[in-house]
Design an enzyme around this catalytic site. Structure first.
Site, PDB file in Angstrom:
ATOM      1  N   ARG A 170       1.319 -14.467   2.015  1.00  0.00           N
ATOM      2  CA  ARG A 170       0.653 -14.352   3.309  1.00  0.00           C
ATOM      3  C   ARG A 170      -0.700 -15.069   3.255  1.00  0.00           C
ATOM      4  O   ARG A 170      -1.511 -14.818   2.380  1.00  0.00           O
ATOM      5  CB  ARG A 170       0.490 -12.871   3.686  1.00  0.00           C
ATOM      6  CG  ARG A 170       1.827 -12.238   4.051  1.00  0.00           C
ATOM      7  CD  ARG A 170       1.698 -10.783   4.396  1.00  0.00           C
ATOM      8  NE  ARG A 170       1.535  -9.934   3.230  1.00  0.00           N
ATOM      9  CZ  ARG A 170       1.474  -8.599   3.276  1.00  0.00           C
ATOM     10  NH1 ARG A 170       1.553  -7.979   4.434  1.00  0.00           N
ATOM     11  NH2 ARG A 170       1.343  -7.901   2.176  1.00  0.00           N
ATOM     12  N   PHE A 228     -16.281 -11.736  -7.906  1.00  0.00           N
ATOM     13  CA  PHE A 228     -16.085 -12.482  -6.661  1.00  0.00           C
ATOM     14  C   PHE A 228     -17.053 -13.637  -6.485  1.00  0.00           C
ATOM     15  O   PHE A 228     -17.487 -13.950  -5.380  1.00  0.00           O
ATOM     16  CB  PHE A 228     -16.079 -11.520  -5.450  1.00  0.00           C
ATOM     17  CG  PHE A 228     -14.772 -10.805  -5.356  1.00  0.00           C
ATOM     18  CD1 PHE A 228     -14.446  -9.812  -6.261  1.00  0.00           C
ATOM     19  CD2 PHE A 228     -13.821 -11.169  -4.419  1.00  0.00           C
ATOM     20  CE1 PHE A 228     -13.213  -9.183  -6.231  1.00  0.00           C
ATOM     21  CE2 PHE A 228     -12.575 -10.554  -4.383  1.00  0.00           C
ATOM     22  CZ  PHE A 228     -12.291  -9.555  -5.288  1.00  0.00           C
ATOM     23  N   CYS A 281      -5.159  -9.866   3.454  1.00  0.00           N
ATOM     24  CA  CYS A 281      -6.260  -8.959   3.809  1.00  0.00           C
ATOM     25  C   CYS A 281      -7.539  -9.649   4.245  1.00  0.00           C
ATOM     26  O   CYS A 281      -7.959  -9.512   5.387  1.00  0.00           O
ATOM     27  CB  CYS A 281      -6.522  -8.043   2.635  1.00  0.00           C
ATOM     28  SG  CYS A 281      -5.034  -7.110   2.238  1.00  0.00           S
ATOM     29  N   ASN A 335     -14.431  -5.498   2.738  1.00  0.00           N
ATOM     30  CA  ASN A 335     -13.664  -6.746   2.638  1.00  0.00           C
ATOM     31  C   ASN A 335     -14.485  -7.936   3.106  1.00  0.00           C
ATOM     32  O   ASN A 335     -14.441  -9.018   2.501  1.00  0.00           O
ATOM     33  CB  ASN A 335     -12.367  -6.643   3.444  1.00  0.00           C
ATOM     34  CG  ASN A 335     -11.231  -6.060   2.613  1.00  0.00           C
ATOM     35  OD1 ASN A 335     -11.442  -5.651   1.474  1.00  0.00           O
ATOM     36  ND2 ASN A 335     -10.040  -6.011   3.162  1.00  0.00           N
ATOM     37  N   VAL A 360       0.821  -1.209   0.000  1.00  0.00           N
ATOM     38  CA  VAL A 360       0.000   0.000   0.000  1.00  0.00           C
ATOM     39  C   VAL A 360       0.856   1.260   0.000  1.00  0.00           C
ATOM     40  O   VAL A 360       0.646   2.170  -0.806  1.00  0.00           O
ATOM     41  CB  VAL A 360      -0.977  -0.014   1.200  1.00  0.00           C
ATOM     42  CG1 VAL A 360      -1.674   1.322   1.352  1.00  0.00           C
ATOM     43  CG2 VAL A 360      -2.005  -1.114   0.997  1.00  0.00           C
ATOM     44  N   GLY A 390     -13.540 -21.915  -5.560  1.00  0.00           N
ATOM     45  CA  GLY A 390     -12.171 -22.433  -5.633  1.00  0.00           C
ATOM     46  C   GLY A 390     -11.678 -22.905  -4.289  1.00  0.00           C
ATOM     47  O   GLY A 390     -12.451 -23.438  -3.486  1.00  0.00           O
TER      48      GLY A 390
HETATM   49  P1  NAD Z   1       3.275  -4.632   4.098  1.00  0.00           P
HETATM   50  O1  NAD Z   1       3.598  -5.569   5.179  1.00  0.00           O
HETATM   51  O2  NAD Z   1       3.497  -5.024   2.681  1.00  0.00           O
HETATM   52  O3  NAD Z   1       4.080  -3.265   4.323  1.00  0.00           O
HETATM   53  C1  NAD Z   1       4.140  -2.603   5.547  1.00  0.00           C
HETATM   54  C2  NAD Z   1       5.456  -1.812   5.601  1.00  0.00           C
HETATM   55  O4  NAD Z   1       5.457  -0.996   6.761  1.00  0.00           O
HETATM   56  C3  NAD Z   1       6.695  -2.697   5.700  1.00  0.00           C
HETATM   57  O5  NAD Z   1       7.625  -2.326   4.704  1.00  0.00           O
HETATM   58  C4  NAD Z   1       7.250  -2.420   7.096  1.00  0.00           C
HETATM   59  O6  NAD Z   1       8.643  -2.501   7.179  1.00  0.00           O
HETATM   60  C5  NAD Z   1       6.779  -0.993   7.303  1.00  0.00           C
HETATM   61  N1  NAD Z   1       6.709  -0.575   8.703  1.00  0.00           N
HETATM   62  C6  NAD Z   1       6.246  -1.275   9.777  1.00  0.00           C
HETATM   63  N2  NAD Z   1       6.315  -0.527  10.877  1.00  0.00           N
HETATM   64  C7  NAD Z   1       6.843   0.669  10.509  1.00  0.00           C
HETATM   65  C8  NAD Z   1       7.153   1.878  11.206  1.00  0.00           C
HETATM   66  N3  NAD Z   1       6.924   2.014  12.506  1.00  0.00           N
HETATM   67  N4  NAD Z   1       7.666   2.907  10.499  1.00  0.00           N
HETATM   68  C9  NAD Z   1       7.903   2.800   9.177  1.00  0.00           C
HETATM   69  N5  NAD Z   1       7.617   1.700   8.471  1.00  0.00           N
HETATM   70  C10 NAD Z   1       7.103   0.645   9.131  1.00  0.00           C
HETATM   71  O7  NAD Z   1       1.759  -4.206   4.327  1.00  0.00           O
HETATM   72  P2  NAD Z   1       0.668  -3.818   3.200  1.00  0.00           P
HETATM   73  O8  NAD Z   1       0.206  -5.048   2.521  1.00  0.00           O
HETATM   74  O9  NAD Z   1       1.169  -2.673   2.406  1.00  0.00           O
HETATM   75  O10 NAD Z   1      -0.531  -3.339   4.132  1.00  0.00           O
HETATM   76  C11 NAD Z   1      -0.462  -2.132   4.846  1.00  0.00           C
HETATM   77  C12 NAD Z   1      -1.840  -1.835   5.398  1.00  0.00           C
HETATM   78  O11 NAD Z   1      -2.743  -1.583   4.324  1.00  0.00           O
HETATM   79  C13 NAD Z   1      -2.472  -2.969   6.201  1.00  0.00           C
HETATM   80  O12 NAD Z   1      -3.241  -2.412   7.224  1.00  0.00           O
HETATM   81  C14 NAD Z   1      -3.369  -3.663   5.198  1.00  0.00           C
HETATM   82  O13 NAD Z   1      -4.450  -4.301   5.798  1.00  0.00           O
HETATM   83  C15 NAD Z   1      -3.846  -2.499   4.368  1.00  0.00           C
HETATM   84  N6  NAD Z   1      -4.206  -2.843   2.974  1.00  0.00           N
HETATM   85  C16 NAD Z   1      -3.431  -3.718   2.273  1.00  0.00           C
HETATM   86  C17 NAD Z   1      -3.756  -3.986   0.937  1.00  0.00           C
HETATM   87  C18 NAD Z   1      -2.960  -4.976   0.116  1.00  0.00           C
HETATM   88  O14 NAD Z   1      -3.396  -5.314  -0.966  1.00  0.00           O
HETATM   89  N7  NAD Z   1      -1.844  -5.463   0.572  1.00  0.00           N
HETATM   90  C19 NAD Z   1      -4.849  -3.350   0.339  1.00  0.00           C
HETATM   91  C20 NAD Z   1      -5.596  -2.436   1.101  1.00  0.00           C
HETATM   92  C21 NAD Z   1      -5.261  -2.185   2.420  1.00  0.00           C
HETATM   93  C1  UGA Z   2      -8.529  -7.565  -1.415  1.00  0.00           C
HETATM   94  C2  UGA Z   2      -9.634  -6.627  -1.927  1.00  0.00           C
HETATM   95  O1  UGA Z   2     -10.086  -7.062  -3.204  1.00  0.00           O
HETATM   96  C3  UGA Z   2      -9.148  -5.196  -2.041  1.00  0.00           C
HETATM   97  O2  UGA Z   2     -10.217  -4.346  -2.422  1.00  0.00           O
HETATM   98  C4  UGA Z   2      -8.604  -4.766  -0.687  1.00  0.00           C
HETATM   99  O3  UGA Z   2      -8.063  -3.470  -0.766  1.00  0.00           O
HETATM  100  C5  UGA Z   2      -7.543  -5.722  -0.213  1.00  0.00           C
HETATM  101  O4  UGA Z   2      -8.076  -7.062  -0.167  1.00  0.00           O
HETATM  102  C6  UGA Z   2      -7.100  -5.342   1.164  1.00  0.00           C
HETATM  103  O5  UGA Z   2      -7.876  -4.858   1.949  1.00  0.00           O
HETATM  104  O6  UGA Z   2      -5.936  -5.497   1.449  1.00  0.00           O
HETATM  105  P1  UGA Z   2      -6.424  -8.796  -2.516  1.00  0.00           P
HETATM  106  O7  UGA Z   2      -6.331  -9.533  -1.227  1.00  0.00           O
HETATM  107  O8  UGA Z   2      -5.200  -8.203  -3.105  1.00  0.00           O
HETATM  108  O9  UGA Z   2      -7.483  -7.578  -2.373  1.00  0.00           O
HETATM  109  O10 UGA Z   2      -6.980  -9.794  -3.597  1.00  0.00           O
HETATM  110  P2  UGA Z   2      -8.405 -10.222  -4.191  1.00  0.00           P
HETATM  111  O11 UGA Z   2      -8.323 -10.136  -5.657  1.00  0.00           O
HETATM  112  O12 UGA Z   2      -9.511  -9.523  -3.536  1.00  0.00           O
HETATM  113  O13 UGA Z   2      -8.433 -11.765  -3.798  1.00  0.00           O
HETATM  114  C7  UGA Z   2      -8.467 -12.149  -2.442  1.00  0.00           C
HETATM  115  C8  UGA Z   2      -8.584 -13.662  -2.356  1.00  0.00           C
HETATM  116  O14 UGA Z   2      -9.879 -14.091  -2.766  1.00  0.00           O
HETATM  117  C9  UGA Z   2      -7.601 -14.429  -3.247  1.00  0.00           C
HETATM  118  O15 UGA Z   2      -7.125 -15.536  -2.541  1.00  0.00           O
HETATM  119  C10 UGA Z   2      -8.438 -14.845  -4.431  1.00  0.00           C
HETATM  120  O16 UGA Z   2      -7.956 -15.998  -5.058  1.00  0.00           O
HETATM  121  C11 UGA Z   2      -9.766 -15.116  -3.745  1.00  0.00           C
HETATM  122  N1  UGA Z   2     -10.927 -15.013  -4.657  1.00  0.00           N
HETATM  123  C12 UGA Z   2     -11.234 -13.827  -5.250  1.00  0.00           C
HETATM  124  C13 UGA Z   2     -11.718 -16.129  -4.866  1.00  0.00           C
HETATM  125  O17 UGA Z   2     -11.459 -17.225  -4.320  1.00  0.00           O
HETATM  126  N2  UGA Z   2     -12.819 -16.014  -5.677  1.00  0.00           N
HETATM  127  C14 UGA Z   2     -13.158 -14.850  -6.272  1.00  0.00           C
HETATM  128  O18 UGA Z   2     -14.176 -14.821  -6.998  1.00  0.00           O
HETATM  129  C15 UGA Z   2     -12.345 -13.726  -6.066  1.00  0.00           C
END
Ligand code: NAD
Ligand code: UGA
Length: 468
Positions: A330, A252, A263, A211, A12, A256
């Site tokens: 993850r 969605f 997430c 979510n 993110v 599967g």
């Molecule tokens: P991530 O684990 O990929 O990245 C988090 C980063 O933050 C890491 O690089 C870590 O080293 C850094 N970090 C941790 N503590 C820190 C600190 N005190 N100061 C500076 N850096 C620090 O996590 P992510 O997947 O990017 O998710 C971040 C947040 O966004 C989560 O709350 C997640 O739920 C949310 N989110 C993730 C996604 C996604 O698709 N991955 C989508 C929407 C929302």
């Molecule tokens: C999901 C949401 O789609 C994002 O909108 C959100 O920002 C993110 O979580 C988050 O909060 O971090 P992501 O986890 O990257 O995004 O991937 P998705 O494409 O949503 O898939 C999630 C899981 O559901 C995967 O394991 C995928 O294979 C599974 N999935 C998805 C199914 O089994 N069936 C479907 O029809 C769609």
């Protein structure tokens, strides 16, 4: 042009920082992991995300994107500070671990020497905006400095993160300071997305509810898949037939192996935990999680139903990542599935186009006996002398394999298609014992293009008098 600091350079933070820089802003990304920052400075990304590397390079060269481990440097003159650190599951009851958010808020407080809008982009429990305010207020180095907190949950998906950021369905902003929320809205104006501007708690809840709803759709269709399988219907066609209804939508509804990733699993758990803590009984969320877990077991059940014991068998596994176009492991279903298969004494041959290193690390970390796992160079090597092949991730390159060649390489022609990417009838013709998820044994599906009435008419069988 605004001056922006983004805390956290994961999926993110890095995408947000890079895309905001690409929109013409001056962005400094801060992370506590020195090695990550050093590599980013050399143009090496910590994650695989299509399109991101070129974008980082372009914006670094243009002087708009910087990386540092220093909060002082990141906060210097920044008008907006995004917190985008991880919030994994933190306790056995499923609550979110707020340690990283708290540490980030503390570090901001220690260095902030001017007014800034602090934006929570991490997915955080309802009430966390107030928590962040309190942490900053209690730790401010300079008592005369003021700040506002805005919740701005992120909805991007891994694998299409850049596009999702650039073309969001909506931008959600919540704050007790509407002026601060409107300032953040201005940052997003070039994206031309609808805005939902609301209070802090509501914004935080919109993220979890979204979510949880998507996860519910997946568990719903997986439950329907199990019923389809028992009654002889085909869940792919059922989902297609349902999806044309605009009130339902087709997204969605892919049955599967269940949802994985960083997430959905943690966010459904965290929402259920919040509800539990509030004295509620979130039955549906618990059912969603149970069904999801069962889908993983189903794969192993299907294998043992056909092969009997897995002892001395070799199982080929196609895909490790929790979904296509990412190397993120993850909560990837592959880990549980491979652990269970190897625990029964089978050898496993795996291949993932991208999640090679992350896959190896995750399997070892989660207690898989690595002596039983062989990493292959391609899908055909995975099939070599295998007693069964299991498709776990729906990578494009798995969708058009030469299945005759795969079949020829295998010891026994068993295909468990955890993503329903192949047609049962075709696979049966090819000589496989094929098991998808919720695929009935009816005739091959007839999917007509929208408005193609000619082919409908050609296919219509005249009704007999009794049927009419
Ligand atoms: P991530 O684990 O990929 O990245 C988090 C980063 O933050 C890491 O690089 C870590 O080293 C850094 N970090 C941790 N503590 C820190 C600190 N005190 N100061 C500076 N850096 C620090 O996590 P992510 O997947 O990017 O998710 C971040 C947040 O966004 C989560 O709350 C997640 O739920 C949310 N989110 C993730 C996604 C996604 O698709 N991955 C989508 C929407 C929302
Ligand atoms: C999901 C949401 O789609 C994002 O909108 C959100 O920002 C993110 O979580 C988050 O909060 O971090 P992501 O986890 O990257 O995004 O991937 P998705 O494409 O949503 O898939 C999630 C899981 O559901 C995967 O394991 C995928 O294979 C599974 N999935 C998805 C199914 O089994 N069936 C479907 O029809 C769609």
């Amino acid at each position: 042009m605004s001056i922006i600091c983004v805390i956290g350079t994961g999926y993110v933070g890095l995408v947000t920082g890079t895309c905001l820089a690409d929109m013409g802003n001056q962005v400094t990304c801060v992370d506590i992991v020195q090695e990550k920052i050093e590599r980013l400075k050399q143009g090496i990304l910590p994650i695989y995300e299509p399109g991101l590397e070129e974008m980082v390079e372009r914006n670094v060269q243009a002087g708009r994107l910087h990386f540092t481990t220093s909060y002082a440097e990141g906060l210097d003159s920044s008008e907006f500070v995004f917190i985008a650190v991880n919030t994994p599951t933190g306790n056995t009851q499923g609550g979110a671990d707020m340690r990283y958010v708290e540490a980030a808020a503390r570090s901001i407080a220690e260095e902030l020497d001017h007014y800034a809008v602090i934006i929570n982009k991490s997915t955080v429990p309802v009430g966390s905006g107030d928590f962040v305010s309190r942490v900053i207020q209690n730790n401010l180095k300079r008592a005369d400095v003021s700040f506002s907190v805005v919740s701005n949950p992120e909805f991007l998906r891994e694998g299409s993160a850049v596009l999702d950021f650039q073309k969001p369905d909506r931008v959600v902003l919540g704050s007790s300071d509407p002026e601060a929320a409107h300032r953040v809205a201005k940052l997003y104006l070039p994206l031309r997305a609808p805005f939902v501007i609301t209070d802090l708690y509501t914004a935080e809840m919109i993220k979890y509810a979204s979510n949880a709803f998507l996860a519910t759709k997946i568990s719903f269709i997986n439950e329907i898949a199990q019923i389809c399988e028992r009654l002889g219907a085909d869940v792919k066609e059922v989902a297609a037939g349902m999806g044309y209804d605009k009130r339902i939508g087709s997204a969605f509804l892919d049955a599967g192996i269940g949802y994985g990733g960083s997430c959905f699993p943690k966010d459904v758990r965290a929402l259920a935990h919040m509800a539990d803590e509030a004295g509620l009984h979130p039955q549906m969320l618990h059912a969603v999680m149970e069904i999801n877990y069962d889908q993983r077991r189903l794969i192993v059940d299907k294998l043992t139903n056909i092969l009997g014991t897995l002892r001395h068998c070799t199982v080929g596994v196609l895909g490790l990542a929790f979904k296509a176009n990412t190397d993120d492991m993850r909560e990837a279903p592959a880990v549980d599935i491979i652990r269970w298969i190897t625990a029964q004494g089978a050898q496993v041959q795996v291949y993932d186009p991208v999640a090679k290193e992350t896959g190896r690390e995750a399997l070892a970390r989660e207690g898989v006996n690595m002596e039983l796992v062989t990493f292959c160079e391609n899908a055909y090597d995975v099939a070599n002398n295998a007693d069964a092949l299991v498709i776990i991730t729906e990578w494009n390159e798995f969708k058009s394999l030469n299945m005759q060649r795969i079949r020829g390489a295998m010891r026994r022609p068993v295909l468990i298609d955890g993503r329903n990417i192949y047609e049962p009838s075709e696979m049966n013709r090819c000589g496989f014992i094929y098991r998808g998820i919720g695929r009935g044994t009816g005739p091959a599906p007839t999917v007509l293009p929208p408005g193609d009435t000619t082919s409908i008419l050609e296919q219509q069988v005249p009704l007999t008098l009794e049927e009419a």
